[in-house]
Scaffold this active site. Structure first.
Site, PDB file in Angstrom:
ATOM      1  N   ARG A 119      39.659  -6.110   9.282  1.00  0.00           N
ATOM      2  CA  ARG A 119      39.508  -5.139   8.174  1.00  0.00           C
ATOM      3  C   ARG A 119      40.273  -5.560   6.923  1.00  0.00           C
ATOM      4  NH1 ARG A 119      40.133  -1.645  12.575  1.00  0.00           N
ATOM      5  NH2 ARG A 119      38.149  -0.751  13.214  1.00  0.00           N
ATOM      6  N   LYS A 141      35.670 -11.022  -6.365  1.00  0.00           N
ATOM      7  CA  LYS A 141      34.329 -10.893  -5.783  1.00  0.00           C
ATOM      8  C   LYS A 141      34.156 -11.962  -4.710  1.00  0.00           C
ATOM      9  CE  LYS A 141      31.378 -10.527  -9.458  1.00  0.00           C
ATOM     10  NZ  LYS A 141      30.024 -10.316 -10.001  1.00  0.00           N
ATOM     11  N   GLU A 183      31.117 -22.061 -18.677  1.00  0.00           N
ATOM     12  CA  GLU A 183      31.642 -20.706 -18.428  1.00  0.00           C
ATOM     13  C   GLU A 183      32.824 -20.398 -19.349  1.00  0.00           C
ATOM     14  OE1 GLU A 183      30.244 -18.423 -16.538  1.00  0.00           O
ATOM     15  OE2 GLU A 183      28.821 -19.638 -15.397  1.00  0.00           O
ATOM     16  N   LYS A 225      38.953 -13.480 -18.522  1.00  0.00           N
ATOM     17  CA  LYS A 225      38.293 -12.908 -17.338  1.00  0.00           C
ATOM     18  C   LYS A 225      39.169 -11.814 -16.723  1.00  0.00           C
ATOM     19  CE  LYS A 225      35.586 -13.140 -13.383  1.00  0.00           C
ATOM     20  NZ  LYS A 225      34.947 -13.846 -12.313  1.00  0.00           N
ATOM     21  N   GLU A 235      32.896  -3.563 -11.376  1.00  0.00           N
ATOM     22  CA  GLU A 235      31.671  -3.925 -12.075  1.00  0.00           C
ATOM     23  C   GLU A 235      30.772  -2.727 -12.403  1.00  0.00           C
ATOM     24  OE1 GLU A 235      29.236  -6.880 -10.106  1.00  0.00           O
ATOM     25  OE2 GLU A 235      29.335  -8.081 -11.912  1.00  0.00           O
ATOM     26  N   ARG A 239      32.368  -5.386 -17.216  1.00  0.00           N
ATOM     27  CA  ARG A 239      32.283  -6.650 -16.475  1.00  0.00           C
ATOM     28  C   ARG A 239      30.897  -7.291 -16.646  1.00  0.00           C
ATOM     29  NH1 ARG A 239      35.367  -7.666 -10.738  1.00  0.00           N
ATOM     30  NH2 ARG A 239      34.764  -9.828 -10.449  1.00  0.00           N
ATOM     31  N   ASN A 243      27.890 -11.544 -17.855  1.00  0.00           N
ATOM     32  CA  ASN A 243      26.528 -12.047 -17.607  1.00  0.00           C
ATOM     33  C   ASN A 243      25.898 -12.677 -18.838  1.00  0.00           C
ATOM     34  OD1 ASN A 243      26.384 -11.318 -14.893  1.00  0.00           O
ATOM     35  ND2 ASN A 243      25.865  -9.206 -15.421  1.00  0.00           N
ATOM     36  N   HIS A 246      23.214 -15.307 -18.615  1.00  0.00           N
ATOM     37  CA  HIS A 246      22.779 -15.421 -17.224  1.00  0.00           C
ATOM     38  C   HIS A 246      21.351 -14.934 -16.989  1.00  0.00           C
ATOM     39  CE1 HIS A 246      26.877 -16.524 -16.514  1.00  0.00           C
ATOM     40  NE2 HIS A 246      26.652 -16.699 -15.242  1.00  0.00           N
ATOM     41  N   HIS A 250      19.246 -17.544 -15.270  1.00  0.00           N
ATOM     42  CA  HIS A 250      18.660 -17.384 -13.923  1.00  0.00           C
ATOM     43  C   HIS A 250      17.170 -17.677 -13.941  1.00  0.00           C
ATOM     44  CE1 HIS A 250      22.046 -14.518 -12.420  1.00  0.00           C
ATOM     45  NE2 HIS A 250      22.314 -15.778 -12.181  1.00  0.00           N
ATOM     46  N   HIS A 263      23.922 -24.634 -12.226  1.00  0.00           N
ATOM     47  CA  HIS A 263      24.018 -23.264 -12.736  1.00  0.00           C
ATOM     48  C   HIS A 263      24.632 -23.225 -14.149  1.00  0.00           C
ATOM     49  CE1 HIS A 263      24.583 -18.952 -12.722  1.00  0.00           C
ATOM     50  NE2 HIS A 263      25.880 -19.115 -12.943  1.00  0.00           N
TER      51      HIS A 263
HETATM   52  N1  NAD Z   1      33.116 -14.753  -6.944  1.00  0.00           N
HETATM   53  C1  NAD Z   1      32.781 -14.844  -8.214  1.00  0.00           C
HETATM   54  O1  NAD Z   1      33.194 -14.048  -9.055  1.00  0.00           O
HETATM   55  C2  NAD Z   1      31.920 -15.990  -8.638  1.00  0.00           C
HETATM   56  C3  NAD Z   1      31.782 -16.290 -10.001  1.00  0.00           C
HETATM   57  C4  NAD Z   1      31.012 -17.394 -10.358  1.00  0.00           C
HETATM   58  C5  NAD Z   1      30.413 -18.167  -9.374  1.00  0.00           C
HETATM   59  N2  NAD Z   1      30.572 -17.841  -8.057  1.00  0.00           N
HETATM   60  C6  NAD Z   1      29.986 -18.653  -7.005  1.00  0.00           C
HETATM   61  O2  NAD Z   1      30.607 -19.939  -7.069  1.00  0.00           O
HETATM   62  C7  NAD Z   1      29.708 -20.903  -6.567  1.00  0.00           C
HETATM   63  C8  NAD Z   1      29.695 -22.067  -7.517  1.00  0.00           C
HETATM   64  O3  NAD Z   1      30.999 -22.589  -7.571  1.00  0.00           O
HETATM   65  P1  NAD Z   1      31.274 -24.099  -8.008  1.00  0.00           P
HETATM   66  O4  NAD Z   1      30.584 -24.358  -9.293  1.00  0.00           O
HETATM   67  O5  NAD Z   1      32.725 -24.302  -7.902  1.00  0.00           O
HETATM   68  O6  NAD Z   1      30.431 -24.932  -6.937  1.00  0.00           O
HETATM   69  P2  NAD Z   1      30.788 -25.621  -5.537  1.00  0.00           P
HETATM   70  O7  NAD Z   1      31.793 -24.853  -4.798  1.00  0.00           O
HETATM   71  O8  NAD Z   1      29.489 -25.887  -4.881  1.00  0.00           O
HETATM   72  O9  NAD Z   1      31.427 -27.004  -6.012  1.00  0.00           O
HETATM   73  C9  NAD Z   1      30.626 -27.937  -6.696  1.00  0.00           C
HETATM   74  C10 NAD Z   1      30.675 -29.308  -6.014  1.00  0.00           C
HETATM   75  O10 NAD Z   1      31.926 -29.929  -6.296  1.00  0.00           O
HETATM   76  C11 NAD Z   1      32.566 -30.319  -5.074  1.00  0.00           C
HETATM   77  N3  NAD Z   1      34.000 -30.257  -5.335  1.00  0.00           N
HETATM   78  C12 NAD Z   1      34.780 -29.163  -5.436  1.00  0.00           C
HETATM   79  N4  NAD Z   1      35.993 -29.501  -5.856  1.00  0.00           N
HETATM   80  C13 NAD Z   1      36.007 -30.835  -5.989  1.00  0.00           C
HETATM   81  C14 NAD Z   1      36.973 -31.770  -6.412  1.00  0.00           C
HETATM   82  N5  NAD Z   1      38.174 -31.378  -6.848  1.00  0.00           N
HETATM   83  N6  NAD Z   1      36.650 -33.074  -6.407  1.00  0.00           N
HETATM   84  C15 NAD Z   1      35.411 -33.480  -6.043  1.00  0.00           C
HETATM   85  N7  NAD Z   1      34.431 -32.653  -5.670  1.00  0.00           N
HETATM   86  C16 NAD Z   1      34.731 -31.337  -5.652  1.00  0.00           C
HETATM   87  C17 NAD Z   1      32.046 -29.356  -4.058  1.00  0.00           C
HETATM   88  O11 NAD Z   1      32.207 -29.836  -2.748  1.00  0.00           O
HETATM   89  C18 NAD Z   1      30.579 -29.261  -4.490  1.00  0.00           C
HETATM   90  O12 NAD Z   1      29.860 -30.370  -4.051  1.00  0.00           O
HETATM   91  C19 NAD Z   1      28.358 -20.225  -6.403  1.00  0.00           C
HETATM   92  O13 NAD Z   1      28.143 -19.964  -5.040  1.00  0.00           O
HETATM   93  C20 NAD Z   1      28.514 -18.924  -7.175  1.00  0.00           C
HETATM   94  O14 NAD Z   1      27.728 -17.884  -6.640  1.00  0.00           O
HETATM   95  C21 NAD Z   1      31.315 -16.782  -7.684  1.00  0.00           C
END
Ligand code: NAD
Length: 360
Positions: A119, A141, A183, A225, A235, A239, A243, A246, A250, A263
């Site tokens: 939990r 999130k 971003e 942020k 949200e 918040r 977007n 986005h 998207h 993305h």
């Molecule tokens: N929780 C939230 O508020 C929130 C906000 C924005 C995005 N997201 C989520 O985040 C995800 C995208 O995150 P991301 O862009 O970090 O992508 P990711 O986690 O897929 O990382 C991108 C790539 O880089 C690699 N990588 C990571 N760190 C590295 C490093 N230091 N050196 C070499 N390679 C490395 C990863 O293995 C992957 O192949 C999506 O799933 C999205 O939905 C969440």
């Protein structure tokens, strides 16, 4: 070395975001861990670079590790279930701590596991992509994807600490790095004209990963942020500003097929479209529209819709976006650099005509 200690408060919690070089080589965890056991979640791309360093920083603790395969396609309920199974098998207790070492995918899935096991357990986010350092690790999130949509299953669960070690960005592929920049530009357009100017002035240093400049950039983006999330942790309102770009983005991702554009690249194009549409609607001046497109271009991010996409299909994809009802779209539009508005009165036909003109 520049270490920034940014305190961050929401209604439910208060935690620190540490930003600096070689943080993983320092003893930063002792104050925050409540037991002698931690559970690290990472993936098979990130772990070879940083897992040993992290384990050394945790010497004296009992460390369990679970590595997921790399990729958004593994951000699933199946992975979450396997992760929980492993956590339960090693008898993780409620006062033990989960550590997410990786990008947003790892942060989201480890965060959701921590939110749900017992939990709710403490989680420390150690984001290793620029995007996760300025975006996904801040705000609490957590989620996994469902075949019918991204991030549909999740929870709000704030971390107890965020450790953004900017040295980890040296191994990040350049395209992934630029997605983080996208971003960050977004954050500046939403809330801070002087940061927007600063990004343009420091573009060269940012692109060559000058550590002091990166630390300042990440701090300023996190503050934006954090401020927005603190106003609206669940949200319900502002918040949604986050977007920006986005809804267009998207639609571009959907129509291009996931994989062609990352993305952050789709969001970069989406922000340019939001600026152009906002100017057309007379919300945004010509000069601010041009400033937005120029800054995105300056970092080598894409600014126009890939030529093989079809305007009517893009409009259709926007119609299906989960935030929209009926024929009206909800769009976040810049009013000037540093300020956005939410327009709920945009008719899909108007956007379709705009996209047709944009692509002709
Ligand atoms: N929780 C939230 O508020 C929130 C906000 C924005 C995005 N997201 C989520 O985040 C995800 C995208 O995150 P991301 O862009 O970090 O992508 P990711 O986690 O897929 O990382 C991108 C790539 O880089 C690699 N990588 C990571 N760190 C590295 C490093 N230091 N050196 C070499 N390679 C490395 C990863 O293995 C992957 O192949 C999506 O799933 C999205 O939905 C969440």
């Amino acid at each position: 070395m520049k270490n920034i200690d940014l305190s961050f408060a929401t209604e439910q919690s208060h935690y620190k975001i540490l930003i600096g070089e070689d943080l993983l080589k320092q003893e930063i965890f002792a104050d925050i861990l409540k037991s002698d056991t931690v559970f690290i979640v990472s993936n098979d791309t990130v772990a070879p670079f940083y897992l040993n360093t992290l384990k050394q920083a945790l010497s004296g603790y009992k460390v369990h590790t679970y590595l997921l395969p790399d990729g958004e396609e593994f951000k699933t309920l199946d992975s979450w279930q396997m992760l929980l199974h492993q956590m339960i098998s090693v008898r993780l207790r409620r006062n033990d701590t989960v550590i997410a070492l990786g990008g947003g995918v790892i942060g989201d899935i480890a965060g959701f596991a921590a939110a749900t096991l017992n939990r709710g357990m403490a989680i420390i986010q150690v984001p290793t992509t620029l995007l996760s350092q300025v975006d996904s690790s801040v705000g609490g999130k957590t989620a996994v994807n469902h075949p019918l949509g991204k991030n549909l299953i999740g929870a709000f669960h704030q971390p107890s600490l965020v450790v953004s070690d900017i040295s980890t960005l040296s191994s990040l592929p350049k395209r992934e790095y630029l997605c983080g920049i996208s971003e960050i530009i977004k954050a500046s357009i939403i809330a801070d004209n002087s940061f927007f100017e600063w990004l343009g002035d420091h573009a060269q240093s940012i692109l060559s990963l000058e550590q002091n400049v990166l630390a300042e950039m990440i701090e300023r983006a996190c503050r934006i942020k954090a401020n927005i999330v603190a106003l609206d942790a669940k949200e319900q309102g502002v918040r949604a500003w986050l977007n920006l770009g986005h809804t267009f983005g998207h639609a571009i991702e959907t129509c291009a097929g996931y994989g062609e554009l990352l993305h952050g690249e789709a969001v970069a194009i989406g922000m340019c479209l939001a600026a152009k549409f906002s100017h057309q609607q007379e919300h945004l001046s010509l000069s601010d529209k041009q400033r937005i497109v120029s800054l995105i271009q300056q970092f080598g991010l894409p600014t126009t819709i890939p030529g093989h996409l079809v305007a009517t299909e893009l409009a259709n994809a926007m119609r299906l976006d989960k935030k929209n009802t009926s024929e009206m779209l909800t769009l976040v539009l810049p009013e000037k650099v540093g300020q956005v508005m939410i327009d709920r009165t945009v008719h899909i036909e108007e956007v379709e005509q705009f996209l047709i003109r944009e692509m002709s």
